[in-house]
Design an enzyme around this catalytic site. Structure first.
Site, mmCIF file in Angstrom:
data_model
loop_
_atom_site.group_PDB
_atom_site.id
_atom_site.type_symbol
_atom_site.label_atom_id
_atom_site.label_comp_id
_atom_site.label_asym_id
_atom_site.label_seq_id
_atom_site.Cartn_x
_atom_site.Cartn_y
_atom_site.Cartn_z
ATOM 1 N N GLU A 157 0.800 -1.174 0.175
ATOM 2 C CA GLU A 157 0.073 -0.038 -0.064
ATOM 3 C C GLU A 157 0.783 1.186 0.069
ATOM 4 O O GLU A 157 0.507 2.362 -0.682
ATOM 5 C CB GLU A 157 -0.937 -0.024 1.224
ATOM 6 N N GLU A 205 -3.963 -9.957 3.592
ATOM 7 C CA GLU A 205 -5.105 -9.684 4.603
ATOM 8 C C GLU A 205 -6.135 -10.828 4.717
ATOM 9 O O GLU A 205 -6.543 -11.048 6.149
ATOM 10 C CB GLU A 205 -5.395 -8.151 4.572
#
Ligand code: NAI
Length: 698
Positions: A103, A123
């Protein structure tokens, strides 16, 4: 110090140095913001490179902060600061650029990656979603398809695939930081635009509702029952339909929804359980472990071949010993065919096939095993045969060679009696297909030394298996717990639940398939043959009689075209069978069982309470170090849904121990306590209000 800037001419390098994996801690977040702000004020700096020291670019959030609470600045703010920078930022990525690390890289203007880099958004495996703009930026930078693949499945991809998808802009084959600096200079020289991922938009016509619904269908089998992948899909759909800021808000909502779902806690338990399973309680870190450089395997059948492949796959040479040349040729031929099939599917190259086959050597002579560090026996499941093999090994191999048996049920303590120094004997129970299934159940025999156990646990990791330790008992952890589960399924069938109802309920619970269909797949005759050598007091004749009658009629399962179910030629879809229905009702009458309608809830309780009660017995008898090891076994060896945390976690957190105990006592009242004896540990835990975390055996 985090966020230090090194100047190389007009390029400033922002260094992150937070070993071992540059986790994005509070200090890293603060350092990054400061560095970007300082660089913006420094007129000498025209462009920036974001770099990391150590073995990887930022590999994700700092999980140690989860417990204490994450303090601002949030990662999203860091990424905002970077993406708003007036100076071009190139992320120099390498190693495992996962989760928050990816990210951050997506918040930079350009990305250059070392050729061995893996990028990923894992995730979902922890029941959450990328929560720092990843779902909004990756689809914009690369494609919706690529973002969906990475975020919903959680598996990493290599640099080449990332480049083709547009997630990175360049691959470095030389010195990464030098290449990143040159790249930044080149971008400046060419007046390249400041590519800001949040300003890009996606064509909503191309990615309409039906596109996302089709995608849901393609992953439904893999993500069945899981909440997080659906939240990822919705968040990525928001990146198509909403302006960036609103998409980020929606991603936040989805993040909270996942965080509050019990699945995320269960999956985090699974994550830590696997790591914990690799540790032998009480064993000092300094205990020297043996090095395994060469392995011997006895028996080149179904298991021996698959076991050998595990070692060859990681470059460890294997010698397989068989009774005669014909059996050896047959076994090696199957291994080769398996490798060729993998090459045909593009999973490995044809050179890999040659290299791996080159590491597997056949023999019929025990003297060829003289120099191996470990031998794994995978011959017929027969005590006399196994003892004969271990006696020969005792005479031929070095006294330091670890001796393991792949037995499914046999007593390893008894096998060890024929070896002079039994502390080197243990079980290494692989699951079929042994080259694919992740679980390695490691059986600690009475005399196995802790150092040997730790050596094999470490080896499990090097051959990419999840190791978990069990003690010597019939069926160890996995198969022992399967007994009650399968017995109840068969009794329920006799009591009136059609096989297809039992299988549907177990499948809907999250198991890969129902236990009746599984018996058809494995071959019902295996159990029948096994029981012929057993005493009737060791199993439930009523529960197994339908299976035995089916076998007597030649209905052995898929391989004979019929078992509990019928099968059309060349098709594995189970079809409810009238013949079986007839056999079931005749058998019920024979045993005086009055058939009735059975609820789905009863099926779940009967099957899984029986499984868990055995789990408590296993812990009570100290046949497992800890309950999370049992969860690890069931998730990796039997396909128990990870999002339920494993059977023991499910018992404690979803059902509740008191409810389970009451349920077991109730079944004991109805069906008798021959099989429904509440485990003494479960009773003690309920009485004393204990939690499973408190039960640790040494
Ligand atoms: P298999 O019948 O496919 O292979 C056994 C092989 O051992 C045969 O090739 C046979 O020629 C060879 N063999 C027999 N006696 C020998 C001896 N004295 N010396 C050298 N080779 C000998 O059996 P499979 O399925 O591979 O099972 C082997 C072991 O693994 C058994 O103990 C079984 O319980 C266990 N196991 C099997 C699983 C399965 O799904 N098939 C799963 C986990 C464990």
């Amino acid at each position: 110090m985090q966020g230090m800037i090194e100047k190389r001419g007009s390029i400033g390098i922002i260094w992150i140095d937070n070993p071992p994996v540059n986790a994005i801690s509070h200090a890293v977040r603060e350092g990054l913001i400061k560095a970007v702000e300082n660089a913006s004020k420094d007129s000498e700096i025209k462009g920036l490179v974001l770099a990391c020291r150590g073995r990887t670019f930022m590999a994700g959030a700092d999980i140690t902060e989860f417990a204490s609470g994450v303090k601002p600045p949030w990662l999203g703010e860091v990424i905002d600061t970077m993406s708003e920078s007036s100076k071009v930022i190139v992320a120099a990525i390498f190693g495992t650029t996962f989760g928050g690390g990816l990210e951050v890289a997506l918040g930079c203007n350009y990305r250059i990656a070392d050729s061995n880099t893996k990028i990923g958004l894992p995730e979902v495996k922890l029941g959450i979603i990328p929560g720092a703009q990843g779902t909004q930026r990756l689809s914009r930078v690369s494609s919706v398809e690529f973002a969906l693949k990475l975020a919903t499945l959680g598996n990493p991809v290599g640099a080449q695939e990332a480049l083709e998808a547009g997630a990175i802009d360049k691959i470095s084959n030389g010195e990464l930081i030098d290449d990143a600096v040159s790249y930044a200079k080149e971008l400046l020289k060419n007046n390249a635009p400041l590519k800001k991922s949040h300003t890009l938009s996606i064509d909503p016509k191309k990615y309409n509702d039906s596109f996302f619904n089709d995608y849901r269908k393609t992953i439904s089998r893999k993500t069945r029952g899981m909440a997080a992948p659906e939240c990822c899909i919705k968040a990525i759909q928001a990146s198509v339909n909403l302006p960036f800021e609103e998409g980020v808000k929606f991603e936040r909502e989805m993040t909270i929804e996942c965080r509050d779902n019990p699945q995320s806690k269960a999956l985090q338990h699974v994550f830590f359980a696997e790591r914990q399973a690799a540790k032998v309680p009480g064993l000092s870190k300094d205990t020297p472990l043996q090095t395994i450089k060469k392995v011997g395997v006895i028996g080149a059948g179904t298991m021996g071949g698959g076991i050998s492949m595990n070692f060859a796959n990681v470059g460890i040479p294997v010698k397989i010993l068989e009774m005669d040349q014909a059996a050896l040729d047959k076994g090696l031929g199957i291994v080769k065919k398996n490798y060729e099939a993998s090459a045909w599917k593009g999973r490995i190259s044809s050179e890999d096939v040659d290299v791996r086959m080159g590491l597997i050597e056949g023999t019929t002579n025990y003297s060829d095993l003289k120099d191996v560090d470990l031998v794994i026996e995978a011959v017929f499941e027969n005590m006399d045969v196994k003892k004969e093999v271990f006696s020969k090994l005792n005479e031929t191999v070095s006294e330091n060679t670890i001796l393991a048996s792949n037995t499914s049920y046999l007593d390893i303590d008894e096998i060890a009696t024929v070896v002079d120094n039994p502390e080197r004997v243990l079980g290494m129970h692989f699951f079929s297909p042994a080259n694919i299934m992740r679980l390695l159940e490691i059986i600690k025999a009475e005399k196995t030394s802790p150092a040997i156990l730790a050596t094999v646990l470490k080896l499990a990791k090097s051959i990419k298996k999840v190791g978990a330790v069990a003690g010597v008992c019939h069926g160890f952890i996995g198969n022992r717990m399967l007994t009650g589960y399968s017995r109840e399924a068969n009794l329920l069938v006799l009591e009136g639940a059609p096989p297809e109802q039992v299988d549907r309920v177990l499948y809907e619970f999250g198991m890969p398939m129902g236990v009746i269909a599984m018996a058809d797949m494995a071959g019902i005759d295996i159990g029948t043959r096994l029981r012929q050598q057993m005493d009737e007091s060791d199993y439930d004749v009523m529960a197994t009689s339908v299976a035995d009658k089916l076998v007597a009629q030649g209905r052995c399962g898929q391989k004979t075209g019929a078992g509990f179910y019928d099968y059309k030629a060349g098709n594995r879809t189970p079809i409810p069978s009238e013949v079986t229905k007839q056999i079931i009702s005749e058998t019920a009458e024979e045993f005086g069982v009055v058939q009735r309608e059975i609820s789905d809830d009863e099926i779940i309780e009967r099957c899984f309470y029986a499984m868990c009660n055995t789990g408590f017995d296993i812990l009570h008898e100290k046949m497992a170090f800890r309950s999370s090891d049992i969860d690890t076994v069931y998730i990796n060896g039997y396909g128990f849904p990870a999002w339920r945390g494993g059977p023991m976690y499910w018992a404690e957190n979803t059902v509740g121990l008191e409810k389970m105990l009451n349920g077991i006592q109730n079944f004991a009242n109805i069906h008798g306590d021959r099989w429904w004896k509440p485990s003494p540990l479960l009773e003690r835990m309920v009485q004393n209000n204990l939690s499973l975390k408190e039960i640790v055996n040494h």
